[in-house]
Design an enzyme around this catalytic site. Structure first.
Site, short mmCIF file in Angstrom:
data_model
loop_
_atom_site.label_atom_id
_atom_site.label_comp_id
_atom_site.label_asym_id
_atom_site.label_seq_id
_atom_site.Cartn_x
_atom_site.Cartn_y
_atom_site.Cartn_z
CB ILE A 63 -24.17 -37.74 7.40
CG1 ILE A 63 -23.80 -37.08 8.73
CG2 ILE A 63 -24.79 -39.11 7.63
CD1 ILE A 63 -25.02 -36.82 9.61
CB SER A 185 -28.52 -37.52 18.34
OG SER A 185 -28.93 -38.84 18.65
CE1 TYR A 217 -23.25 -38.35 20.27
CE2 TYR A 217 -25.35 -39.42 20.75
CZ TYR A 217 -24.48 -38.82 19.85
OH TYR A 217 -24.85 -38.69 18.52
CE LYS A 221 -24.79 -34.46 19.45
NZ LYS A 221 -24.41 -34.02 18.09
CB SER A 252 -21.06 -43.40 8.97
OG SER A 252 -21.09 -42.76 10.23
#
Length: 333
Positions: A63, A185, A217, A221, A252
């Site tokens: 992105i 996220s 993770y 975020k 991706s």
């Protein structure tokens, strides 16, 4: 006997009908999910950016790269800040070709190295007179430690961007009205901030389970959203606004650090249920370009719409404490 056979046949027919209906229901649900959630909203702004300068971190792929292409098409000078010179320069040529703009440059930036972040900021301030938009897009999901000994996901996803933003704030203020866009996220909803862990630099290094990695993770975020919340408070009256966002589940190269066999197995599924990079960059573009968005500074966006967040993601005391600890860890104070 005949009656029993007829009853059995009836129940078999019903069973087949139910199975068919469940399959049809699943297909219909999957279709609507793809059409409504995956395709989602598109950035509708027609804004042109001639004379504006934009920095996009992690823009050699996914992105970030699609964001760079779109902004270059709109006339912006785009600085692609990436760790790998080889991949960054190759992506820069792609962006130039796809956008039709030669006003695109690569600058090396390794967010896992505070020294690299400082070198980038110093070089940028010397060479660039403006900074209208800073898009903190880079992010990773993998274990390890940074050059400075922090957990890799905490160091790259939060701390590197925290330092970068602060070092470039003066240029952003000089170019106001300007914006900072932090790609977070939906995983932040599952995060928590353990200040004892952060104080001891125990933001997980290597040898962790999937569950542990997913937790760290999510924590990183949540740091993105809290950073944006506190940044907004500190920027009031400067003409600089800031936004955090969930881009969607993206099909991706974000999975390039995951098991290759698992990635190949999941590819047909992710291709249908996950957004393409083009679809995934729309909320980043919305926060970057949408006119009259200033009253929503500090907010969290998803699918090009401001969303409410849980109390833990807008807690003033936690956001302030995280800011102060991040200042200390990054050497700002």
């Amino acid at each position: 006997m005949t009656q029993l056979l007829n009853q059995m046949s009836f129940f078999l027919v019903i069973q087949h009908v139910v199975r068919f209906d469940l399959r049809a229901l699943f297909v219909a649900a999957a279709y609507f999910y793809h059409e409504i959630v995956v395709k989602g909203q598109k950035c509708t702004s027609n804004a042109k950016l001639h004379g504006k300068t934009v920095v996009v971190t992690g823009s050699n792929t996914g992105i970030g790269k699609r964001t760079a292409v779109d902004l270059a098409k709109r006339g912006a000078r785009v600085i692609m800040a990436c760790r790998s010179r080889e991949r960054g320069e190759r992506a820069m040529e792609d962006v130039k070709r796809e956008s039709g703009s030669n006003n695109v440059a690569f600058m090396p930036l390794d967010l896992a190295s505070l020294k690299s972040v400082r070198n980038f900021a110093e070089s940028y301030i010397k060479s660039e007179q403006r900074l209208d938009i800073l898009i903190n897009n880079a992010g990773l999901y993998m274990e390890g430690r940074t050059e400075d000994g922090f957990g890799l996901m905490f160091g790259v996803n939060h701390l590197g961007h925290f330092l970068l933003t602060n070092l470039l704030l003066q240029r952003l203020k000089e170019s106001a009205p300007s914006r900072v866009v932090n790609v977070s996220s939906v995983a932040h909803n599952f995060g928590h901030i353990d200040f004892d862990c952060l104080h001891q630099h125990k933001a997980l290094g290597t040898g962790n389970s999937f569950r542990q990695l997913m937790q760290i993770y999510s924590d990183s975020k949540l740091c993105n959203v809290l950073f944006t919340h506190e940044l907004h408070k500190r920027l009031q009256g400067t003409g600089v606004t800031c936004y955090s966002l969930h881009p969607g589940a993206i099909n991706s190269e974000f999975d390039r650090n995951m098991n290759r066999v698992l990635v190949l197995f999941m590819k047909p599924i992710t291709s249908f249920f996950f957004k393409s990079p083009e679809q995934g960059c729309q909320t980043s573009l919305h926060c970057t370009l949408q006119e009259a968005l200033e009253p929503l500074s500090g907010r969290y966006f998803s699918n090009c719409t401001a969303r409410n967040v849980f109390a833990k993601a807008r807690d003033d005391a936690t956001a302030k404490k995280l800011w102060e600890l991040s200042e200390s860890m990054s050497g700002l104070v």
